[in-house]
Design a protein around this motif. Structure first.
Motif, mmCIF file in Angstrom:
data_model
loop_
_atom_site.group_PDB
_atom_site.id
_atom_site.type_symbol
_atom_site.label_atom_id
_atom_site.label_comp_id
_atom_site.label_asym_id
_atom_site.label_seq_id
_atom_site.Cartn_x
_atom_site.Cartn_y
_atom_site.Cartn_z
ATOM 1 N N GLU A 187 0.819 -1.212 0.000
ATOM 2 C CA GLU A 187 0.000 0.000 0.000
ATOM 3 C C GLU A 187 0.854 1.263 0.000
ATOM 4 N N GLU A 188 2.067 1.136 0.493
ATOM 5 C CA GLU A 188 3.012 2.246 0.508
ATOM 6 C C GLU A 188 3.758 2.347 -0.816
ATOM 7 N N ARG A 189 4.040 1.190 -1.442
ATOM 8 C CA ARG A 189 4.764 1.164 -2.712
ATOM 9 C C ARG A 189 4.025 0.304 -3.732
ATOM 10 N N PRO A 190 2.867 0.792 -4.211
ATOM 11 C CA PRO A 190 2.122 0.011 -5.214
ATOM 12 C C PRO A 190 2.890 -0.164 -6.512
ATOM 13 N N ASP A 191 3.829 0.745 -6.805
ATOM 14 C CA ASP A 191 4.624 0.631 -8.024
ATOM 15 C C ASP A 191 5.534 -0.592 -7.973
ATOM 16 N N VAL A 192 6.193 -0.789 -6.828
ATOM 17 C CA VAL A 192 7.049 -1.967 -6.651
ATOM 18 C C VAL A 192 6.199 -3.237 -6.666
ATOM 19 N N ASP A 193 5.088 -3.188 -5.969
ATOM 20 C CA ASP A 193 4.194 -4.347 -5.905
ATOM 21 C C ASP A 193 3.748 -4.775 -7.302
ATOM 22 N N GLN A 194 3.406 -3.815 -8.157
ATOM 23 C CA GLN A 194 2.877 -4.146 -9.485
ATOM 24 C C GLN A 194 3.911 -4.875 -10.333
ATOM 25 N N ILE A 195 5.160 -4.462 -10.223
ATOM 26 C CA ILE A 195 6.220 -5.119 -10.999
ATOM 27 C C ILE A 195 6.306 -6.603 -10.637
ATOM 28 N N TYR A 196 6.328 -6.879 -9.343
ATOM 29 C CA TYR A 196 6.541 -8.269 -8.923
ATOM 30 C C TYR A 196 5.257 -9.092 -8.957
ATOM 31 N N ILE A 197 4.106 -8.446 -8.863
ATOM 32 C CA ILE A 197 2.838 -9.151 -9.110
ATOM 33 C C ILE A 197 2.803 -9.646 -10.553
ATOM 34 N N ASN A 198 3.189 -8.789 -11.477
ATOM 35 C CA ASN A 198 3.234 -9.188 -12.890
ATOM 36 C C ASN A 198 4.213 -10.335 -13.099
ATOM 37 N N ALA A 199 5.362 -10.259 -12.422
ATOM 38 C CA ALA A 199 6.369 -11.310 -12.569
ATOM 39 C C ALA A 199 5.837 -12.657 -12.104
ATOM 40 N N VAL A 200 5.224 -12.687 -10.921
ATOM 41 C CA VAL A 200 4.735 -13.952 -10.385
ATOM 42 C C VAL A 200 3.547 -14.461 -11.203
ATOM 43 N N THR A 201 2.741 -13.550 -11.748
ATOM 44 C CA THR A 201 1.643 -13.963 -12.623
ATOM 45 C C THR A 201 2.185 -14.666 -13.861
ATOM 46 N N LEU A 202 3.249 -14.112 -14.422
ATOM 47 C CA LEU A 202 3.871 -14.759 -15.581
ATOM 48 C C LEU A 202 4.486 -16.104 -15.206
ATOM 49 N N LEU A 203 5.062 -16.185 -14.011
ATOM 50 C CA LEU A 203 5.748 -17.409 -13.585
ATOM 51 C C LEU A 203 4.782 -18.536 -13.235
ATOM 52 N N THR A 204 3.668 -18.179 -12.581
ATOM 53 C CA THR A 204 2.795 -19.223 -12.005
ATOM 54 C C THR A 204 1.358 -19.201 -12.511
ATOM 55 N N GLY A 205 0.966 -18.117 -13.189
ATOM 56 C CA GLY A 205 -0.409 -18.015 -13.670
ATOM 57 C C GLY A 205 -1.324 -17.251 -12.739
ATOM 58 N N SER A 206 -0.890 -16.993 -11.515
ATOM 59 C CA SER A 206 -1.693 -16.226 -10.558
ATOM 60 C C SER A 206 -0.762 -15.604 -9.532
ATOM 61 N N ALA A 207 -1.310 -14.688 -8.742
ATOM 62 C CA ALA A 207 -0.491 -14.033 -7.716
ATOM 63 C C ALA A 207 -1.389 -13.479 -6.626
ATOM 64 N N GLY A 208 -0.787 -13.138 -5.506
ATOM 65 C CA GLY A 208 -1.526 -12.579 -4.380
ATOM 66 C C GLY A 208 -0.547 -12.265 -3.265
ATOM 67 N N TRP A 209 -1.066 -12.144 -2.057
ATOM 68 C CA TRP A 209 -0.226 -11.761 -0.919
ATOM 69 C C TRP A 209 -0.383 -12.746 0.231
ATOM 70 N N PRO A 210 0.738 -13.055 0.886
ATOM 71 C CA PRO A 210 2.065 -12.471 0.714
ATOM 72 C C PRO A 210 2.663 -12.819 -0.641
ATOM 73 N N LEU A 211 3.413 -11.890 -1.172
ATOM 74 C CA LEU A 211 4.103 -12.089 -2.441
ATOM 75 C C LEU A 211 5.588 -12.200 -2.131
ATOM 76 N N ASN A 212 6.195 -13.324 -2.492
ATOM 77 C CA ASN A 212 7.607 -13.569 -2.188
ATOM 78 C C ASN A 212 8.357 -13.867 -3.475
ATOM 79 N N VAL A 213 9.340 -13.020 -3.777
ATOM 80 C CA VAL A 213 10.066 -13.096 -5.044
ATOM 81 C C VAL A 213 11.562 -13.102 -4.765
ATOM 82 N N ILE A 214 12.294 -13.928 -5.488
ATOM 83 C CA ILE A 214 13.761 -13.894 -5.447
ATOM 84 C C ILE A 214 14.250 -13.246 -6.729
ATOM 85 N N THR A 215 15.174 -12.292 -6.575
ATOM 86 C CA THR A 215 15.662 -11.538 -7.727
ATOM 87 C C THR A 215 17.184 -11.614 -7.803
#
Length: 448
Positions: free
Chosen positions: A111-139
Motif C-alpha cells: 500500500e506504501e509502494r504500489p509501483d514496486v508491488d505491481q512489478i513483482y505481481i506481474n512477474a509472479v503472474t507470468l511465472l505461475t499463472g496467478s499471484a496474491g499476498w504475501p508475495l515472495n520473489v527472489i531476484t
C-alpha cells in the motif's frame, strides 16, 4: 539535626522513586532496520530474526555490492496469510539464518509502494499463472525477478531458497538469461496498442460479454459459482446499471439476490457494521476477517445505488451501519481515514488468532442476551448452519425479517428494537476483548 533531616529527605526520595510505577520497556531479542520505518506492516517485522531492510537505494546498492540475490517479500498490515508466514518462517531462527547468510531480504508494504508491488505481481503472474499476498520473489542483485510465489510453508520455503541459491552459484549465466526473458515479458504486459480508429461504443459487444459472464452466476447464493467469493462491487455496479437501463428484471433479481446474501452473511459484520475482505465459502458465511477501507467505500456506494433502485430498507441499514463503523473505527481525529483492520487479534491465551474478536460461543450469547436468546438464535442461526470452528459461531442470516416477525408473532418495531439492543450489548461485550490491529496509514489516493 541536619543528619536527621538529610535521612528523612533521602527516604522520601527513595520512596517516591519506588512508588513511580512506570510501564516496563519491552525488550526484543532481535531488531532489524525496519525499526526505522513508519509503515505499520513493516514495523510488525522489525523484531524478526531475519535481517529485513526497507526498499531504498541503499538496500539495492548493497545487493549489487555484495553480489547477493534479493528476497522481495511484499504484503500489507491486514493480510492474514502474511502473518501466518511470518510466524512459521520469518520468526524461525533456522529460516532466518539461511536468509541472512545468502540473501539481502527486503520487506515492502504494497500500500506504501504500489509501483514496486505491481512489478513483482506481474512477474509472479507470468511465472505461475496467478499471484496474491504475501508475495515472495527472489531476484538477481539488480532486482530482476527469477523465481516467486505467494504463501509457502516453512519446509517448502527453505527448500526453494536452497535450490535457487544453488542454481545461482552453479549457473549464474542461465539465471541472467532467464531474468532477461522474464523482464521482457513484464514489459510486454504493460504495452497497450494505440487505437487510431474511430471509437464506436454503441457497437461494443456488451451483450456477448454479459452472456458469457452469466454462465458463472450463482443464482442460489449470489455472486460467482465458486469459493472463495469476493464482493467485487464494481462488477455489481455495472450489472445493476445494466439491469436498470435495459429493464432487465432477471438481471436485477440476480444483483439483489447477491446483495441480500452478502448482507445476510458473516462477511458482513452483523454487530459492528462494515465488510470483511472476502468469503472463504459459497454462502458468504466465514470471511477472511480483515476490513479494508477501499472495500467498504465501494460497497457503501453499491448499496446506496441499490437502495435508490429498490428502496429496500436492508440496503439503507447496511449503508448506515457501515458508515457508523467507518466513523467509529477507521476515522482520524482530523477526519481522514485509516487503511485497514487486521484479521487477527489476541486470544485469551495471548496468541494472535484470526477472527477471534468477532466470534461468539453459544454460552456467551446466552449470558449476554438472556431471554432474547431464542429469538436471536433463530435470527442469526446459532445452529449447525452458523457454526464455524470448535464451539464458535459466525453470525449469518438466511430468513427475511417478515418470516421472523410472523414466526415469533412480534411487530416490525419490536424486532428493530431488539436488534438495536443485541448490537449494543454484543458490541460492548466484544470491545472488552483485544481489538484487531489497526493500520493507521492515511493514504492520499484512498482519501481523495
Amino acid at each position: 539535626m541536619r543528619i536527621l533531616l538529610l535521612n528523612a529527605l533521602l527516604i522520601a526520595i527513595l520512596f517516591s522513586c519506588n512508588s513511580n510505577k512506570e510501564e516496563p520497556v519491552q525488550e526484543h531479542k532481535y531488531t532489524n532496520e525496519l525499526i526505522n520505518e513508519t509503515s505499520p506492516y513493516l514495523l510488525q517485522h522489525a523484531h524478526n530474526p531475519v535481517d529485513w531492510r526497507g526498499w531504498n537505494s541503499n538496500t539495492l546498492q548493497k545487493a549489487k555490492d555484495e553480489n547477493k540475490l534479493m528476497i522481495i517479500s511484499i504484503g500489507y498490515a491486514a493480510c492474514h496469510w502474511c502473518h501466518v508466514m511470518e510466524r512459521e518462517s520469518f520468526e524461525d531462527s533456522t529460516v532466518a539464518a539461511k536468509m541472512n547468510a545468502d540473501f539481502i531480504s527486503v520487506k515492502v508494504d504494497r500500500e506504501e509502494r504500489p509501483d514496486v508491488d505491481q512489478i513483482y505481481i506481474n512477474a509472479v503472474t507470468l511465472l505461475t499463472g496467478s499471484a496474491g499476498w504475501p508475495l515472495n520473489v527472489i531476484t538477481l542483485p539488480d532486482g530482476r525477478p527469477i523465481w516467486g510465489g505467494t504463501y509457502f510453508k516453512k519446509d517448502d520455503w527453505l527448500a526453494a531458497l536452497e535450490q535457487v541459491q544453488r542454481a545461482y552459484e552453479e549457473n549464474p549465466q542461465k539465471l541472467e538469461e532467464y531474468a532477461s526473458k522474464l523482464e521482457q515479458g513484464i514489459k510486454n504486459m504493460d504495452l497497450i496498442t494505440l487505437n487510431t480508429g474511430d471509437l464506436d461504443l454503441k457497437n461494443y459487444p456488451t451483450e456477448e460479454i454479459l452472456a458469457t459472464w452469466e454462465n458463472n452466476f450463482d443464482r442460489t447464493l449470489g455472486g460467482t459459482d465458486r469459493a472463495p467469493k469476493f464482493m467485487m462491487p464494481n462488477n455489481y455496479e455495472f450489472l445493476l446499471r445494466s439491469a436498470v437501463e435495459n429493464d432487465d428484471q432477471e438481471l436485477l433479481d440476480y444483483v439483489t439476490l447477491t446483495l441480500d446474501k452478502i448482507a445476510y452473511g458473516g462477511v458482513y459484520d452483523q454487530i459492528g457494521g462494515g465488510f470483511a475482505r472476502y468469503s472463504t465459502d459459497k454462502k458468504w458465511h466465514v470471511p477472511h476477517f480483515e476490513k479494508m477501507l477501499y472495500d467498504n467505500a465501494q460497497l457503501v456506494s453499491l448499496y446506496s445505488d441499490a437502495y435508490l433502485v429498490t428502496k429496500d430498507p436492508l440496503y439503507k441499514e447496511v449503508v448506515e451501519e457501515t458508515l457508523e463503523f467507518i466513523e467509529r473505527e477507521m476515522t482520524t481525529s482530523e477526519g481522514a481515514f485509516y487503511s485497514s483492520l487486521d484479521a487477527d487479534s489476541e486470544s485469551e491465551t495471548g496468541e494472535l488468532e484470526e477472527g477471534t474478536y468477532y466470534i461468539y460461543t453459544e454460552a456467551e450469547l446466552k449470558d449476554q442476551l438472556g431471554n432474547d436468546f431464542e429469538l436471536f438464535k433463530t435470527y442469526y442461526n446459532i445452529n449447525s448452519y452458523g457454526k464455524w470452528e470448535g464451539e464458535h459461531y459466525v453470525l449469518i442470516r438466511n430468513q427475511p425479517e417478515a418470516e421472523i416477525i410472523e414466526e415469533f408473532d412480534i411487530s416490525e418495531e419490536t424486532l428493530q428494537q431488539k436488534k438495536d439492543s443485541w448490537r449494543s450489548k454484543l458490541l460492548n461485550y466484544r470491545n472488552k476483548r483485544a481489538k484487531p490491529r489497526l493500520d493507521d496509514k492515511t493514504q492520499t489516493s484512498w482519501n481523495a
